[in-house]
Design an enzyme around this catalytic site. Sequence first.
Site: not given
Length: 588
Positions: A222, A418
């Site tokens: 949470h 990349d």
Amino acid sequence: MSKHFFNSSSLVLDSLQGLCAVNPQLRLDPQNKIVFVADHDKNKVSLICGGGSGHEPAHAGFVGTGMLTGAVCGHIFASPSASQVRRAIDLVESDKGTLIIVKNYTGDVLNFGLAKENYAALQPDKSNRVKFLIVGDDVAVGRTQGKIVGRRGLAGTVLVYKIAGALAHRGADLDEICSVASWVSENVATVGVGLEHTHVPGTTPLVSQLSLSEIEIGMGIHNESGYQRLSPIPSPPDLMTQLLELLTSTSDPERSFVPFKGNDDVVILINNLGGLSELELNAIVGEARKASEARGLRIIRLLSGTFMTSLNMPGFSLTILRLPSAQEPNAPNSSLVLSLLDDNPDVPGWKWSYKGIPPHLSAQFVSATNKTSSPTHFVHLQAANPLGFVSKIQRACNALIAAEPEITRMDTVSGDGDCGLTLKAGAEAVLAKVTDGSIDGHDIVRSIIAIASAAEESMGGTSGALYSIFFSGLAQGLQTQLTQDEYTVTGIGWVNAGRIALDKLYNYTRARPPSRTLVDPLAAFVTHLTSEVDFQDAVKAAQHAAEATKDIEAKAGRSAYVEGSRLREMQVPDPGAWGVKVILENLV
């Protein structure tokens, strides 16, 4: 990540409707946000779970035949109300009784517990048919800190759901299911790890709580902070060793919750907290396996996947269930626990797992073999200047490595980001082959084949294939036109071999200049390289072609998927073409 497709208060209900759409056996009470099995068998014990939403697939994703009968869903990270739970008890009521399983969070315990007590007060004749089990498996909350509230419930709760649900599906009575589920909950331990906290849809943008060099151990589901922050981030093996110490230690008075004895048989569950790629999660599985075996644990089952999340938190949790030893008092039989875990439930949230002991890693590894055919005969060719040949290759590789940040920046705009790293990897591999003697100026064909091999093995993807094909074609071109056993390569030899190599490349790519790809400068170089025009002029033609890609609409390659006018406005050249330019201008 603070951006979401849904930011409305109806997100939980929208999600439950989608879940039911792919699982026709489910029914939905939209007002109370309850998902349950339609026409459930009232001759079998019903299982109810629930809590705040945002932990998907928990809890509703485990509702179905062979696992849970119903789930009650609150708002994101907020417990459902007692009235919602009370309605769920009525919807899944069974002649054999109902077991309510909740994670140990105050709101869940209070509201589910209140619903149970209200049911018992209103129907005293049925009060013994509803039982209540609280699961707390978090080892990050020490005994002193959690002396009143106890440990939080994390992903280990899902193992309790699975085992209890399978036992109920087999027809066991309420007392037996409670006994087995309770034993499992007392022998399971979990710890969570996060790189960052998560963002709740509809709230203000997330402000980073962890620096780039920090990791947090003991994360709740949470958004609660962990109990420890580490900087720099430990290596995966070191991190896994620390987590296993927290989970299995019997000497830590704060966190020795499970009675491990050493060399225990265990079930390990690696759970994605929501934001990890499968790529990283599988690597974490491998580290968990190696570290667990090194610690003396015997892994009987290994589970991995997304079971209980914290929305999109970039992190994972590690759960260990200690299996009962032979003749252990008040414990279920180990084979029973495993068979219940192995039963196949008809639910969307439970991921497939191998129903056996994972084989040893060495049994799954295949030794590498040389897949390249051994040459039968090379025409022995040498460069006119052998030392200069090698020096130019080294200079081009070093220039390509230095250009990596700029090429990466270009590819971040026009592609997948990349290209710079891919070219750098290829350049480093070529330099390594120079160092080991695979590339030298006295055996040109062997050297060029070594360059092609380096491109294939270290670059991968489209670029690696294109470079490897071109250099393989270059080697073929040199061999097919020269037949003497000893020969020094002259200018015309390189010219003809370059044309052959380009033709070979055209067999496997549709890119033709102008296409905004590496083909543009490469083709410009080859076509301008003739016996009448010197090398420098051909390089200038390649430079011009690479620069011109700033104004060309992409017809192939990575940029073909990016809106063309944006690239022209930003004047971003093609990164692959730029890489060829860098190589060629450093061969002069």
